[in-house]
Design a protein around this motif. Structure first.
Motif, PDB file in Angstrom:
ATOM      1  N   GLU A 274      -3.054  11.302   4.642  1.00 54.61           N
ATOM      2  CA  GLU A 274      -2.552  12.512   4.742  1.00 54.61           C
ATOM      3  C   GLU A 274      -1.347  12.754   4.146  1.00 54.61           C
ATOM      4  O   GLU A 274      -0.706  14.087   4.259  1.00 54.61           O
ATOM      5  CB  GLU A 274      -2.845  13.189   6.045  1.00 54.61           C
ATOM      6  N   LEU A 275      -0.479  11.716   4.231  1.00 56.10           N
ATOM      7  CA  LEU A 275       1.001  11.898   3.776  1.00 56.10           C
ATOM      8  C   LEU A 275       1.031  11.760   2.161  1.00 56.10           C
ATOM      9  O   LEU A 275       2.307  11.625   1.905  1.00 56.10           O
ATOM     10  CB  LEU A 275       1.777  11.055   4.569  1.00 56.10           C
ATOM     11  N   GLY A 276       0.074  11.626   1.685  1.00 54.78           N
ATOM     12  CA  GLY A 276       0.090  11.357   0.176  1.00 54.78           C
ATOM     13  C   GLY A 276       0.121  10.022  -0.463  1.00 54.78           C
ATOM     14  O   GLY A 276       0.409   9.575  -1.694  1.00 54.78           O
ATOM     15  N   TYR A 277      -0.287   8.999   0.216  1.00 52.82           N
ATOM     16  CA  TYR A 277      -0.268   7.596  -0.269  1.00 52.82           C
ATOM     17  C   TYR A 277      -1.488   6.881   0.534  1.00 52.82           C
ATOM     18  O   TYR A 277      -1.556   7.064   1.610  1.00 52.82           O
ATOM     19  CB  TYR A 277       1.040   7.084  -0.223  1.00 52.82           C
ATOM     20  N   ASP A 278      -1.681   5.624   0.092  1.00 50.09           N
ATOM     21  CA  ASP A 278      -2.902   4.884   0.549  1.00 50.09           C
ATOM     22  C   ASP A 278      -2.498   3.204   0.245  1.00 50.09           C
ATOM     23  O   ASP A 278      -1.693   3.134  -0.540  1.00 50.09           O
ATOM     24  CB  ASP A 278      -4.294   5.201   0.058  1.00 50.09           C
ATOM     25  N   TYR A 279      -3.133   2.565   0.928  1.00 45.36           N
ATOM     26  CA  TYR A 279      -2.982   1.147   0.561  1.00 45.36           C
ATOM     27  C   TYR A 279      -4.105   0.879  -0.023  1.00 45.36           C
ATOM     28  O   TYR A 279      -5.375   0.987   0.284  1.00 45.36           O
ATOM     29  CB  TYR A 279      -2.958   0.531   1.835  1.00 45.36           C
ATOM     30  N   GLN A 280      -4.016  -0.331  -0.996  1.00 44.63           N
ATOM     31  CA  GLN A 280      -5.058  -0.746  -1.989  1.00 44.63           C
ATOM     32  C   GLN A 280      -5.920  -1.694  -0.975  1.00 44.63           C
ATOM     33  O   GLN A 280      -7.199  -1.552  -1.263  1.00 44.63           O
ATOM     34  CB  GLN A 280      -4.428  -1.645  -3.140  1.00 44.63           C
ATOM     35  N   GLU A 281      -5.190  -2.534   0.037  1.00 44.70           N
ATOM     36  CA  GLU A 281      -6.184  -3.312   0.861  1.00 44.70           C
ATOM     37  C   GLU A 281      -5.619  -3.345   2.054  1.00 44.70           C
ATOM     38  O   GLU A 281      -4.307  -3.474   2.261  1.00 44.70           O
ATOM     39  CB  GLU A 281      -6.432  -4.839   0.299  1.00 44.70           C
ATOM     40  N   LEU A 282      -6.297  -3.235   3.210  1.00 46.15           N
ATOM     41  CA  LEU A 282      -5.884  -3.020   4.383  1.00 46.15           C
ATOM     42  C   LEU A 282      -6.728  -3.796   5.382  1.00 46.15           C
ATOM     43  O   LEU A 282      -7.965  -3.842   5.421  1.00 46.15           O
ATOM     44  CB  LEU A 282      -5.909  -1.569   4.963  1.00 46.15           C
TER      45      LEU A 282
END
Length: 162
Positions: A83-91
């Protein structure tokens, strides 16, 4: 946990005015953000731990965070990274099954040292050898020169000794 890393690393990381000048500052804060994202995905973006009223000034759920501009409240920022405009490839714990280790190290791979690590070590070693060879050649070519003695200087030394 956050502050202890700053203190442990010492140097510029342990002084607030200069901490952001240290490259490890960004690694540390990105990891803190990753851990928070793991927690949010595991338990949801719940604001229940942060009171709507009654906390210290600036700490209530809908009060603005100082000194950010434009102003954001705590509730605005406590969202999943998507929702803030970024994501993690692996979490860790992506499926929210409760099996997340929240960032603890996993066991080493049983196959031993990977070829990539060996190649990197060989590359570093060859780079160092090349660097030392170039430094030696530059010192030999441009280093300080020992003044040559004149024949007349040798005669004066002999007469001074007697």
């Amino acid at each position: 946990m956050h502050n202890q890393v700053h203190i442990y690393l010492n140097g510029t990381m342990s002084h607030v005015p200069s901490a952001a000048n240290d490259p490890t500052f960004f690694l540390h804060h990105c990891n803190v953000d990753r851990l928070l994202e793991t927690w949010i995905r595991r338990y949801g973006a719940s604001y229940s731990a942060q009171p709507a009223t009654g906390a210290s000034p600036g700490e209530n759920r809908y009060e603005h965070i100082v000194p950010f501009f434009p102003p954001y409240s705590h509730a605005d920022m406590f969202k999943p990274s998507t929702e803030l405009g970024y994501d993690y490839q692996e979490l860790h714990g992506e499926g929210m099954d409760g099996g997340s280790d929240l960032g603890e190290c996993s066991a080493p791979h049983p196959e031993g040292v990977s070829p990539g690590v060996i190649g990197m070590g060989v590359g570093i070693a060859l780079g160092l050898v090349l660097l030392l060879a170039v430094a030696g050649l530059l010192c030999f070519r441009y280093g300080p020169k020992i003044p040559q003695r004149q024949v007349g200087d040798a005669d004066m030394d002999m007469s001074e000794r007697s």
